[in-house]
Design a protein around this motif. Structure first.
Motif, PDB file in Angstrom:
ATOM      1  N   GLY A  26      -9.959  -7.021   0.775  1.00 56.87           N
ATOM      2  CA  GLY A  26      -9.121  -7.577   0.334  1.00 56.87           C
ATOM      3  C   GLY A  26      -9.128  -8.599  -0.766  1.00 56.87           C
ATOM      4  O   GLY A  26      -8.468  -8.913  -1.438  1.00 56.87           O
ATOM      5  N   LEU A  63      -4.562  -7.172   1.261  1.00 57.52           N
ATOM      6  CA  LEU A  63      -4.640  -5.655   0.943  1.00 57.52           C
ATOM      7  C   LEU A  63      -3.639  -5.268   0.035  1.00 57.52           C
ATOM      8  O   LEU A  63      -4.065  -4.408  -0.671  1.00 57.52           O
ATOM      9  CB  LEU A  63      -4.579  -5.242   2.400  1.00 57.52           C
ATOM     10  CG  LEU A  63      -5.795  -5.167   3.278  1.00 57.52           C
ATOM     11  CD1 LEU A  63      -5.555  -4.590   4.565  1.00 57.52           C
ATOM     12  CD2 LEU A  63      -7.228  -4.827   2.486  1.00 57.52           C
ATOM     13  N   ASP A  64      -2.363  -5.703   0.436  1.00 58.95           N
ATOM     14  CA  ASP A  64      -1.169  -5.295  -0.342  1.00 58.95           C
ATOM     15  C   ASP A  64      -1.438  -5.625  -2.109  1.00 58.95           C
ATOM     16  O   ASP A  64      -1.377  -4.897  -2.688  1.00 58.95           O
ATOM     17  CB  ASP A  64       0.233  -5.719  -0.113  1.00 58.95           C
ATOM     18  CG  ASP A  64       0.475  -5.086   1.171  1.00 58.95           C
ATOM     19  OD1 ASP A  64       0.075  -3.855   1.340  1.00 58.95           O
ATOM     20  OD2 ASP A  64       1.510  -5.481   1.949  1.00 58.95           O
ATOM     21  N   LEU A  91     -13.099  -6.888  -3.215  1.00 61.33           N
ATOM     22  CA  LEU A  91     -12.126  -6.668  -4.007  1.00 61.33           C
ATOM     23  C   LEU A  91     -12.607  -6.433  -5.641  1.00 61.33           C
ATOM     24  O   LEU A  91     -12.360  -5.322  -6.040  1.00 61.33           O
ATOM     25  CB  LEU A  91     -11.166  -7.738  -4.213  1.00 61.33           C
ATOM     26  CG  LEU A  91     -10.229  -7.561  -5.125  1.00 61.33           C
ATOM     27  CD1 LEU A  91      -9.318  -6.209  -4.865  1.00 61.33           C
ATOM     28  CD2 LEU A  91      -9.148  -8.818  -5.257  1.00 61.33           C
ATOM     29  N   ALA A  93      -4.981   1.050   0.925  1.00 60.83           N
ATOM     30  CA  ALA A  93      -5.460   0.168   2.029  1.00 60.83           C
ATOM     31  C   ALA A  93      -5.084   0.468   3.651  1.00 60.83           C
ATOM     32  O   ALA A  93      -4.021   1.006   3.726  1.00 60.83           O
ATOM     33  CB  ALA A  93      -4.628  -1.211   1.815  1.00 60.83           C
ATOM     34  N   ILE A 138      -9.736   0.765   1.036  1.00 63.80           N
ATOM     35  CA  ILE A 138     -10.339  -0.359   1.612  1.00 63.80           C
ATOM     36  C   ILE A 138      -9.722  -0.868   2.911  1.00 63.80           C
ATOM     37  O   ILE A 138      -8.929  -0.427   3.089  1.00 63.80           O
ATOM     38  CB  ILE A 138      -9.841  -1.607   0.524  1.00 63.80           C
ATOM     39  CG1 ILE A 138      -8.262  -1.638   0.409  1.00 63.80           C
ATOM     40  CG2 ILE A 138     -10.449  -1.572  -0.776  1.00 63.80           C
ATOM     41  CD1 ILE A 138      -7.851  -2.810  -0.652  1.00 63.80           C
ATOM     42  N   LYS A 189      -2.959  -7.854   5.891  1.00 66.95           N
ATOM     43  CA  LYS A 189      -2.157  -7.192   5.036  1.00 66.95           C
ATOM     44  C   LYS A 189      -1.669  -7.532   3.622  1.00 66.95           C
ATOM     45  O   LYS A 189      -1.576  -6.717   2.598  1.00 66.95           O
ATOM     46  CB  LYS A 189      -0.976  -6.910   5.757  1.00 66.95           C
ATOM     47  CG  LYS A 189      -0.251  -5.609   5.507  1.00 66.95           C
ATOM     48  CD  LYS A 189       1.016  -5.077   6.041  1.00 66.95           C
ATOM     49  CE  LYS A 189       1.631  -3.899   5.600  1.00 66.95           C
ATOM     50  NZ  LYS A 189       2.064  -4.042   4.091  1.00 66.95           N
ATOM     51  N   VAL A 223      -4.547  -3.626  -3.471  1.00 66.76           N
ATOM     52  CA  VAL A 223      -4.016  -2.281  -4.129  1.00 66.76           C
ATOM     53  C   VAL A 223      -3.161  -2.321  -5.565  1.00 66.76           C
ATOM     54  O   VAL A 223      -3.286  -1.722  -6.261  1.00 66.76           O
ATOM     55  CB  VAL A 223      -3.045  -1.556  -2.957  1.00 66.76           C
ATOM     56  CG1 VAL A 223      -2.448  -0.322  -3.628  1.00 66.76           C
ATOM     57  CG2 VAL A 223      -3.843  -1.084  -1.731  1.00 66.76           C
TER      58      VAL A 223
END
Length: 250
Positions: free
Chosen positions: A15, A43-44, A20, A57, A35, A40, A47
């Motif tokens: 992330g 992670l969002d 990353l 993710a 990943i 979250k 992506v």
């Protein structure tokens, strides 16, 4: 065509920071990247940075078997196996010997050693013959930095894993190597050193001690990981590559 065209990769701790940067580099080299990380929101964003057509993710913690199972279920569902695994996720904190608690020890070794072991073990059925596994070690494993003993010992274990697993997986042509970053400008570095001005001061002091005269960049570690992931490093097995600006070399 990129060096990882058509490959499938997994990056733990993907992330932010080195994870990353590596996921971005893998995708730029043609890989589809999975990943995993605990946050979250990060992670969002990752992506979105990588590209939704090049990444997926999975929110989870590598110390939790069920979360690793969900990650590898997603890889399995894609139906192309796994060609590259970067076991990057890690935890650390400065705690002197006389203040080390069971909780501190279990957290650091739980993520860095236990988590890495089961990240790789659970990937074994998916790893394609000739795959590349890269473990994130640290220059700390070679140093005697005060109050950093638990972290350093956990990273020494990672270095040992790279050697042993190289032997165990050589029959399938799977290469296992490690990278040892020095001081790199990441959110994790800032967190370990207290963030803000405190972390900036540590970074400045570190920069003054290395040949390059600055902190490392996540993209510089990512470039080394991408090299180890590719066929360009086909004769490198069980190695530990320092990405430290000369910190441990001169």
């Amino acid at each position: 065509m990129g060096q990882l065209e058509g490959k499938t990769a997994v990056v733990t701790g993907g992330g932010t920071g080195i994870g990353l940067a590596t996921a971005v580099r893998f995708a730029a080299e043609g890989a589809y990247v999975f990943i995993i990380g605990r946050r979250k929101t990060e992670l969002d964003g990752a992506v979105e940075t990588i590209g939704a057509d090049r990444a997926m993710a999975v929110a989870g913690d590598i110390t939790e078997a069920a979360d690793l199972d969900r990650l590898y279920d997603a890889v399995r569902a894609r139906g192309m196996g796994l060609d590259v695994l970067f076991a990057n996720a890690a935890a650390g904190a400065f705690v002197p010997l006389d203040q080390v608690t069971e909780e501190h020890f279990d957290q650091v070794f739980g993520v860095n050693v236990r988590g890495t072991l089961f990240t790789v073990q659970k990937a074994l059925p998916l790893l394609n013959d000739g795959a590349s596994v890269i473990l994130n070690a640290s220059t700390a494993a070679d140093q005697g930095i005060e109050a950093f003993g638990t972290y350093a010992a956990s990273k020494a274990a990672i270095r040992s894993f790279a050697r042993t697993w190289s032997n165990e997986l050589k029959g399938r042509g799977i290469r296992v190597n490690a990278v040892s970053p020095g001081g790199v400008e990441t959110p994790g570095f800032a967190d370990i050193f207290g963030g803000g001005e405190a972390a900036a001061a540590v970074g400045k002091n570190f920069a003054a001690t290395v040949a390059k005269g600055r902190m490392g960049r996540p993209e510089e570690v990512a470039a080394t990981v991408a090299f180890l992931a590719s066929d360009q490093s086909s004769f490198i097995v069980g190695a530990n590559i320092y990405v430290d600006g000369g910190e441990n070399q001169i």
